[in-house]
Design a protein around this motif. Structure first.
Motif, PDB file in Angstrom:
ATOM      1  N   VAL A 418       0.791  -1.200  -0.083  1.00  0.00           N
ATOM      2  CA  VAL A 418       0.101  -0.247  -0.106  1.00  0.00           C
ATOM      3  C   VAL A 418       0.555   1.599  -0.159  1.00  0.00           C
ATOM      4  O   VAL A 418       0.648   2.047  -0.522  1.00  0.00           O
ATOM      5  CB  VAL A 418      -0.987  -0.060   1.529  1.00  0.00           C
ATOM      6  N   ILE A 419       2.182   1.426   0.473  1.00  0.00           N
ATOM      7  CA  ILE A 419       2.668   2.277   0.705  1.00  0.00           C
ATOM      8  C   ILE A 419       3.279   2.128  -0.814  1.00  0.00           C
ATOM      9  O   ILE A 419       3.343   3.717  -1.074  1.00  0.00           O
ATOM     10  CB  ILE A 419       4.025   1.999   1.983  1.00  0.00           C
ATOM     11  N   ALA A 420       3.892   1.501  -1.104  1.00  0.00           N
ATOM     12  CA  ALA A 420       4.464   2.515  -2.494  1.00  0.00           C
ATOM     13  C   ALA A 420       3.475   2.025  -3.405  1.00  0.00           C
ATOM     14  O   ALA A 420       3.829   2.966  -4.354  1.00  0.00           O
ATOM     15  CB  ALA A 420       4.946   0.176  -3.323  1.00  0.00           C
ATOM     16  N   ILE A 456      -5.714   2.312   2.666  1.00  0.00           N
ATOM     17  CA  ILE A 456      -5.773   3.387   1.628  1.00  0.00           C
ATOM     18  C   ILE A 456      -6.374   4.487   1.576  1.00  0.00           C
ATOM     19  O   ILE A 456      -5.980   5.555   1.856  1.00  0.00           O
ATOM     20  CB  ILE A 456      -5.755   2.912  -0.375  1.00  0.00           C
ATOM     21  N   ASN A 457      -7.710   4.305   2.106  1.00  0.00           N
ATOM     22  CA  ASN A 457      -8.751   4.953   3.252  1.00  0.00           C
ATOM     23  C   ASN A 457      -8.286   6.177   4.174  1.00  0.00           C
ATOM     24  O   ASN A 457      -7.988   7.249   4.294  1.00  0.00           O
ATOM     25  CB  ASN A 457     -10.206   4.811   3.617  1.00  0.00           C
ATOM     26  N   LEU A 458      -7.522   5.092   4.674  1.00  0.00           N
ATOM     27  CA  LEU A 458      -6.416   6.188   5.967  1.00  0.00           C
ATOM     28  C   LEU A 458      -5.353   7.137   5.600  1.00  0.00           C
ATOM     29  O   LEU A 458      -5.408   8.286   6.167  1.00  0.00           O
ATOM     30  CB  LEU A 458      -6.469   5.184   7.281  1.00  0.00           C
ATOM     31  N   ILE A 459      -4.413   6.489   5.005  1.00  0.00           N
ATOM     32  CA  ILE A 459      -3.482   7.077   4.464  1.00  0.00           C
ATOM     33  C   ILE A 459      -3.935   8.388   3.522  1.00  0.00           C
ATOM     34  O   ILE A 459      -3.098   9.281   3.850  1.00  0.00           O
ATOM     35  CB  ILE A 459      -2.659   6.512   3.504  1.00  0.00           C
ATOM     36  N   LYS A 464      -4.665  13.972   2.607  1.00  0.00           N
ATOM     37  CA  LYS A 464      -5.493  15.132   2.502  1.00  0.00           C
ATOM     38  C   LYS A 464      -4.958  16.494   3.483  1.00  0.00           C
ATOM     39  O   LYS A 464      -5.219  17.540   2.947  1.00  0.00           O
ATOM     40  CB  LYS A 464      -6.861  15.012   1.841  1.00  0.00           C
ATOM     41  N   ALA A 465      -4.761  15.773   5.226  1.00  0.00           N
ATOM     42  CA  ALA A 465      -5.088  16.862   5.938  1.00  0.00           C
ATOM     43  C   ALA A 465      -3.657  17.454   6.586  1.00  0.00           C
ATOM     44  O   ALA A 465      -3.182  17.910   7.152  1.00  0.00           O
ATOM     45  CB  ALA A 465      -5.213  15.618   7.579  1.00  0.00           C
ATOM     46  N   MET A 466      -2.070  16.813   5.340  1.00  0.00           N
ATOM     47  CA  MET A 466      -0.893  16.814   5.786  1.00  0.00           C
ATOM     48  C   MET A 466      -0.740  17.612   4.850  1.00  0.00           C
ATOM     49  O   MET A 466      -1.267  18.495   3.438  1.00  0.00           O
ATOM     50  CB  MET A 466      -0.678  15.568   5.054  1.00  0.00           C
ATOM     51  N   LEU A 472       4.441  11.229   8.279  1.00  0.00           N
ATOM     52  CA  LEU A 472       3.002   9.943   8.250  1.00  0.00           C
ATOM     53  C   LEU A 472       3.943   8.961   9.221  1.00  0.00           C
ATOM     54  O   LEU A 472       5.210   8.531   7.995  1.00  0.00           O
ATOM     55  CB  LEU A 472       2.209   9.431   7.133  1.00  0.00           C
ATOM     56  N   THR A 473       3.284   8.120  10.069  1.00  0.00           N
ATOM     57  CA  THR A 473       4.614   7.329   9.998  1.00  0.00           C
ATOM     58  C   THR A 473       3.485   6.646  10.644  1.00  0.00           C
ATOM     59  O   THR A 473       1.939   6.426  11.138  1.00  0.00           O
ATOM     60  CB  THR A 473       5.167   7.188  11.877  1.00  0.00           C
TER      61      THR A 473
END
Length: 571
Positions: A418-420, A456-459, A464-466, A472-473
């Motif tokens: 997901v990070i990739a 994906i939704n959480l990230i 969007k808030a950053m 993001l950790t």
């Protein structure tokens, strides 16, 4: 006080007999009694007068005898001698019979006494005949009037108790018909019609109940006093409450409250429609259940005209379980992602494959003259192209809808994929993603695609808030009890305190009024997926400092652990 008609008639007959007897006695006294008393008084006066005359005769007789004895030479006529003899008989009644006048008096008295006895006998016989006639009349009244009315009363009591199958007994072919016979037949016909009408009403009610029971959404109709008039099977499943046999308050059925819902806690459709005269009202509520589901309530008023020309207002509510909308939205995202992944795979994979073939040809070409540095660069390019080819492959794997796939998967590998996928989006926004993998062997059981979609939704929400240079950790760990813990923390703008209790409600978004609008289904989808994976989600946020979402998953069953360990053994 209830007195039966039979008793009333018996009491009336008794009173009637007493009155007749009193009337006869009064009439007899007025007609015969007074006359008898007057005659007795007259006879007594006559007797006194006769006694006085008799005394006078005695005195005269004695004087005449004395005169006749003193003067014997006086000759008496035969008529005078006869008078003296009669006076002698009157003066000495022992020597002859009673005078005629006393016989007349005695006969007169006896006649009056006999007439009075006959009158009393006549009165007695009349009273007896009257009593017999009254008894006969009473029996006829009982047969013709009281018994049919009693039957009607008994059947009426049964009908009032709800037994519409009872009928008034009637003769099949009566010789003489009367009004009560017609009334009994009419009453039976009315009961038959009522029974048919009630059967039709029950059939219509069953049809209506079956109709609304087959509606997938919950349906309930309430009146102005919060009473549930009708509801379907889906509604009682939603509220986890059995259908009552009597009208129930809506606030008790859905919220288990003993009073109407408070405005601050729940938006009551009935109160809002009555207060603001609305034609429709929508709200989202949570019922008093343990699953924490949210329900969308669409309410509208309904006016019913009553026979007295008044109107009754009802509220019709359609209640939908939003978890189905969340699932549908999730499937839509997966479908869109699948379409996108397929397009990317076909458009990019072919070009990258061609470039990779050219590079492999260059690397394998014999006799080429190039330095070590060029070879390393070419191999680096080849590896990067291979990684690019794996990106659409990962998208395709993520887009596959496998709801029944409950295989165990490696949690760290899924997070890395997901990070990739989202690394480019993070770098484009100037944010950094850091993955702290403290439990590389941690496994979960469920749908791997759903798990990746939740991440994906959480990230994406975090990105969007950053702002630029925010961090993001993602931390993966496991405690001593085997609980897998995933923390997604950012240093973004944070969530207002007043919005925290509602961020998992469907269609609730904090991005209204800005350029970054949302549907309000991202976090409900995440919550639904996490709970389906036997987990829980919690959030902590500080406005202006960032947010931290913590996901906790229960350990795998023993069978799954053994299966995972078996899969890890070398071939």
């Amino acid at each position: 006080m209830f007195i039966s008609l039979n008793k009333k008639i018996i009491y009336t007959i008794c009173i009637f007999m007493i009155l007749i007897f009193a009337l006869f006695v009064a009439t007899f006294y007025e007609v015969y009694g007074k006359k008898f008393i007057e005659d007795q008084q007259t006879a007594a006066l006559s007797t006194l007068q006769i006694s006085e005359l008799n005394n006078n005769n005695i005195i005269l007789s004695q004087e005449l005898n004395n005169i006749h004895q003193q003067y014997p030479q006086i000759k008496l006529s035969p008529k005078a001698k006869k008078i003296l003899n009669n006076l002698a008989l009157v003066n000495n009644p022992q020597e002859g019979k009673d005078p005629h006048i006393f016989k007349d008096l005695a006969n007169n008295y006896l006649q009056r006494y006999n007439s009075m006895s006959k009158s009393l006998k006549i009165i007695g016989i009349s009273l007896l005949i009257t009593a017999i006639l009254i008894v006969i009349l009473g029996s006829l009244i009982k047969r013709w009037l009281l018994t049919p009315i009693g039957r009607l009363s008994q059947i009426s009591d049964k009908v009032s108790a709800g037994d519409l199958s009872s009928r008034v007994p009637t003769e099949n072919s009566p010789i003489f018909r009367d009004e009560l016979s017609n009334l009994s037949q009419t009453f039976n016909q009315m009961l038959q019609n009522l029974n048919q009408n009630f059967d039709e009403i029950k059939n219509k009610e069953q049809f209506l109940q079956s109709l609304i029971d087959n509606i997938p959404d919950g349906i309930r109709v309430i009146d102005e006093n919060y009473n549930i008039i009708i509801a379907n099977r889906t509604y009682y499943k939603q509220t986890k409450h059995q259908a009552p046999n009597f009208p129930e308050k809506c606030y008790f059925s859905s919220q288990r409250l003993n009073h109407p819902c408070i405005s601050a806690a729940h938006s009551c459709p009935l109160r809002e429609i009555k207060k603001h005269h609305l034609t429709s009202f929508k709200s989202i509520q949570r019922f008093n259940g343990d699953d924490g589901k949210h329900f969308s309530i669409n309410a509208a008023p309904m006016q019913i005209k009553l026979p007295n020309h008044e109107s009754q207002t009802y509220i019709v509510e359609a209640i939908r379980d939003l978890s189905s909308d969340i699932e549908f939205s999730h499937q839509q995202k997966i479908s869109s992602l699948g379409f996108l992944a397929t397009s990317v795979a076909h458009e990019i994979k072919n070009h990258l494959g061609s470039i990779r073939m050219i590079l492999e040809t260059i690397l394998n070409k014999k006799g080429s003259k190039r330095g070590q540095t060029e070879t390393e660069y070419l191999e680096l390019i080849n590896r990067q192209i291979s990684d690019c080819i794996n990106v659409p492959e990962r998208l395709l794997n993520l887009s596959r809808n496998q709801p029944e796939n409950n295989e165990s998967f490696n949690c760290a590998e899924s997070i890395s994929e997901v990070i990739a996928l989202l690394d480019y989006e993070a770098k484009r926004n100037g944010a950094n993603i850091e993955f702290l993998n403290q439990a590389p062997q941690s496994k979960l059981c469920g749908n791997n695609g759903d798990f990746k979609m939740a991440l994906i939704n959480l990230i994406q929400n975090a990105l969007k808030a950053m702002k630029a240079n925010d961090k993001l950790t993602i931390t993966l760990s496991q405690n001593k009890r085997g609980v897998t813990i995933i923390e997604v923390s950012d240093t973004g703008c944070g969530i207002p305190l007043k919005d925290l209790p509602r961020i998992f409600e469907p269609f609730y978004t904090t991005k209204q009024g800005s350029s970054k609008t949302g549907t309000g289904l991202g976090l409900p989808i995440v919550k639904s997926i996490v709970e389906k994976l036997n987990g829980s989600i919690h959030v902590k946020s500080s406005l202006g400092k960032g947010s931290c979402f913590t996901l906790k998953f229960s350990p795998l069953p023993n069978g799954e652990k053994r299966k995972s360990q078996k899969n890890e053994l070398p071939n």
